[in-house]
Design a protein around this motif. Structure first.
Motif, short mmCIF file in Angstrom:
data_model
loop_
_atom_site.label_atom_id
_atom_site.label_comp_id
_atom_site.label_asym_id
_atom_site.label_seq_id
_atom_site.Cartn_x
_atom_site.Cartn_y
_atom_site.Cartn_z
N THR A 86 0.75 -1.28 -0.11
CA THR A 86 -0.11 0.10 -0.08
C THR A 86 0.83 1.32 0.17
OG1 THR A 86 -1.77 -1.11 1.37
CG2 THR A 86 -1.85 1.34 1.21
N PRO A 87 0.81 2.15 -1.02
CA PRO A 87 1.68 3.20 -1.00
C PRO A 87 1.03 4.32 0.12
CG PRO A 87 0.47 3.06 -3.23
CD PRO A 87 -0.20 2.02 -2.24
N HIS A 88 2.01 4.99 0.88
CA HIS A 88 1.78 5.63 2.17
C HIS A 88 2.65 6.67 2.63
CE1 HIS A 88 4.02 2.33 3.77
NE2 HIS A 88 4.29 2.93 4.58
N ASP A 147 12.37 -4.11 0.30
CA ASP A 147 11.88 -3.54 1.47
C ASP A 147 11.12 -2.14 1.18
OD1 ASP A 147 13.76 -5.02 3.40
OD2 ASP A 147 15.20 -3.81 2.71
N VAL A 148 11.48 -1.25 0.18
CA VAL A 148 10.93 -0.17 -0.14
C VAL A 148 10.93 0.16 -1.43
CG1 VAL A 148 12.77 1.56 0.64
CG2 VAL A 148 10.33 2.12 0.99
N ARG A 149 9.95 0.77 -2.08
CA ARG A 149 10.00 1.52 -3.40
C ARG A 149 8.94 2.62 -3.60
NH1 ARG A 149 8.30 -4.29 -5.91
NH2 ARG A 149 10.07 -5.18 -4.89
N LEU A 150 9.32 3.35 -4.48
CA LEU A 150 8.19 4.28 -4.79
C LEU A 150 6.80 3.82 -5.23
CD1 LEU A 150 10.72 6.78 -6.69
CD2 LEU A 150 9.76 6.87 -4.34
N PRO A 151 5.76 4.59 -5.07
CA PRO A 151 4.53 4.18 -5.28
C PRO A 151 4.19 4.11 -6.89
CG PRO A 151 4.20 5.85 -3.79
CD PRO A 151 5.48 5.62 -4.07
#
Length: 191
Positions: A86-88, A147-151
């Motif tokens: 979920t983008p947040h 772990d993390v990326r842009l939406p």
């Protein structure tokens, strides 16, 4: 390496995290951070954790969350669940320091990523939003892609960009983990 009880501050974004439970404590299952966000402070950028869910429990202050296209305000006693993928983003919209506890499951490389980004900010190696230069960011982002990326743009396009940018960043000496250089020893004058 992050340890239980360790505190780390990002002076650019106004966030201070205290690690209450680390991945070492839970065999990689969970990280729990107590977080304090100064007025007008915010996470550096909207992002997605493709494999991790986050639960925020607000203890004090007012936080505005953007979850996908939805916007909500969380106050003391509120819990906000951010499912994996979920983008947040969040920001403190109150006049006082916001205080919440965030649980991240599974831990993956969350601690290492936070330590790198916050230390870069402490050393003045980020822009006014808390992001390092694009080539350094490419090296970090490629290492932490799970772990993390842009939406946006789509993951495949981000991977393509990182496949080009990260090697160039490596050639310039950037590493996926940032460790500040030791201060230079003072020199004697007149020698």
């Amino acid at each position: 390496m992050i340890t239980t009880g360790q505190s780390i501050t990002n002076p650019v974004t106004g966030e201070t995290l205290v690690f209450r439970t680390t991945s070492a404590d839970t065999n990689g299952e969970t990280v729990v951070v107590e977080t304090f966000v100064e007025p007008n402070g915010a996470v550096a950028a909207a992002h997605v954790h493709p494999q991790q869910e986050e639960t925020f429990e607000v203890l004090a202050g007012e936080l505005e969350f953007r979850l996908g296209k939805r916007k909500l305000v969380a106050k003391p006693g509120d819990r906000v669940l951010v499912p994996a993928g979920t983008p947040h983003k969040f920001r403190n919209i109150g006049e006082d320091t916001a205080h919440f506890v965030c649980e991240v499951k599974p831990a993956l490389g969350f601690e290492q990523l936070i330590e790198t980004m916050f230390t870069l900010a402490e050393d003045g190696k980020v822009n006014r939003k808390g992001m390092p230069n694009p080539l350094r960011l490419a090296v970090i982002a490629r290492h932490h892609f799970d772990d993390v990326r842009l939406p946006f743009p789509p993951a495949w396009l981000q991977k393509l960009g990182l496949a080009m940018g990260a090697p160039l960043g490596r050639l310039l000496g950037y590493k996926p983990n940032y460790e500040p250089q030791a201060p230079k020893a003072p020199t004697a004058l007149g020698v």
